[in-house]
Enzyme design. Structure first.
Site, short mmCIF file in Angstrom:
data_model
loop_
_atom_site.label_atom_id
_atom_site.label_comp_id
_atom_site.label_asym_id
_atom_site.label_seq_id
_atom_site.Cartn_x
_atom_site.Cartn_y
_atom_site.Cartn_z
N LYS A 100 0.86 -1.18 0.00
CA LYS A 100 0.00 0.00 0.00
C LYS A 100 0.89 1.23 0.00
O LYS A 100 2.08 1.18 0.36
CB LYS A 100 -0.92 0.03 1.22
CG LYS A 100 -0.24 0.02 2.59
CD LYS A 100 0.31 1.38 3.05
CE LYS A 100 1.00 1.30 4.42
NZ LYS A 100 1.73 2.54 4.76
N MET A 113 11.39 -4.36 3.78
CA MET A 113 11.06 -4.12 5.18
C MET A 113 11.52 -2.72 5.57
O MET A 113 12.52 -2.22 5.06
CB MET A 113 11.72 -5.18 6.07
CG MET A 113 11.25 -6.60 5.75
SD MET A 113 12.16 -7.88 6.65
CE MET A 113 11.61 -7.54 8.32
N GLY A 121 7.65 1.46 4.64
CA GLY A 121 6.39 2.20 4.67
C GLY A 121 5.36 1.69 3.68
O GLY A 121 4.36 2.35 3.43
N SER A 151 2.12 -5.95 7.63
CA SER A 151 0.68 -5.89 7.88
C SER A 151 -0.10 -6.60 6.79
O SER A 151 -1.09 -7.28 7.05
CB SER A 151 0.23 -4.43 7.98
OG SER A 151 0.80 -3.79 9.09
N ASP A 182 -2.35 -1.08 10.50
CA ASP A 182 -2.56 -1.12 9.05
C ASP A 182 -3.21 -2.41 8.58
O ASP A 182 -3.59 -2.52 7.41
CB ASP A 182 -1.23 -0.95 8.31
CG ASP A 182 -0.71 0.48 8.35
OD1 ASP A 182 -1.46 1.37 8.80
OD2 ASP A 182 0.44 0.71 7.93
#
Length: 300
Positions: free
Chosen positions: A22, A106, A109, A114, A147
């Site tokens: 995302k 990793m 952001g 999640s 998230d």
């Protein structure tokens, strides 16, 4: 709730599930709660760049992660935590073998951890035939991370609270050049920083009546702090904004640059300075996981 194991057509079949990234098109911090969590206003959009999880539901009760991630203890891995959480809440006797093809960075952001947790919850809800609603799965997911609910619901959304109050919104599905400098950033480090802005004015609802959110009307409250502490991010952002609208996603370190076409994004990618990892992806207002789950549900 007890999951069904009789006449379960999914048992002992290895099935692949996407676990998409995302981006936060904007991220405003509008306050801090007594429990230490922050009240946010943010817009989530998926992109067509995903980890792939392969799950095999088993008649034995073990939860096995066949592809451990370097530097992450299995007990701390959100994939394992999500599977154990659903198993405990559902009282199922079934187990699962899980492997992951990890391509999302990793500390970037992009919500990779999640997303992995959400994919496990949604996939096992089907494979174990638990029949939890998306709302129930989201409540479980929230205990794993703020998230996780957006990845469970599977649509682009304006999120409020800690990120769990979702309103569906369809921003334009732009093309993005996603870049990451040679650093990783801890979400906890940023959100516990003393000088993080925490009092951005709440948006007027009419501000959301647009399809383009990468404008000066919106911003990322974490970005100012990050560029002070991470010169690699500051240097990258300064270079990118000379070419096209650019913004950090989440707490970084990834930055997205918005384009109207794939060709434009690829053109800038070819000019990137050395040491910058990157990929081109398109924004998606519906998670690819939704389509996979729908097809499998029809095949039962």
């Amino acid at each position: 709730m007890t999951c069904a194991s009789n006449s379960n057509s999914f048992l002992n079949k290895a099935i692949e599930f996407p676990s998409p990234a995302k981006i936060n098109l904007f991220l405003h911090i509008v306050g801090q709660r007594e429990d230490g969590y922050h009240n946010l206003e943010t817009l989530f959009q998926f992109i067509d760049h995903s980890d792939t999880l392969t799950l095999t539901a088993t008649e034995t009760p073990d939860i096995e992660l066949l592809t451990p991630i370097d530097g992450v203890n299995n007990d701390d891995n959100l994939i394992v935590k999500a599977a154990r959480l659903l198993k405990n809440r559902s009282n199922t006797d079934l187990g699962v073998k899980i492997s992951i093809n990890k391509i999302l960075p990793m500390g970037g952001g992009l919500g990779g951890g999640s997303s992995n947790a959400a994919t496990v919850l949604v996939a096992l809800n089907l494979l174990w035939q638990c029949e939890f609603s998306l709302s129930e799965l989201s409540s479980l997911g929230l205990s794993l991370g703020a998230d996780v609910p957006i990845f469970i619901h599977g649509f682009s959304a304006f999120a409020q609270g800690v990120g769990d109050h979702l309103t569906a919104i369809k921003p334009q599905e732009s093309w993005y050049l996603i870049t990451k400098p040679e650093c990783s950033i801890s979400t906890k480090e940023i959100f516990t920083a003393v000088d993080l802005p925490r009092n951005t004015k709440k948006l007027d609802p009419t501000a959301l009546n647009t399809s383009d959110f990468v404008t000066e009307s919106f911003h990322n409250d974490c970005q100012t702090l990050v560029i002070k502490q991470y010169p690699e991010v500051a240097k990258l952002l300064a270079w990118l904004v000379e070419y096209a609208p650019s913004r950090m996603t989440g707490t970084g370190a990834c930055v997205f640059t918005q384009f109207s076409s794939y060709q434009e994004a690829r053109s800038l990618q070819a000019k990137l300075p050395k040491g910058i990892s990157s990929f081109v992806a398109q924004g998606l207002n519906k998670s690819p996981l939704c389509s996979v789950i729908a097809k499998l549900s029809l095949s039962e």
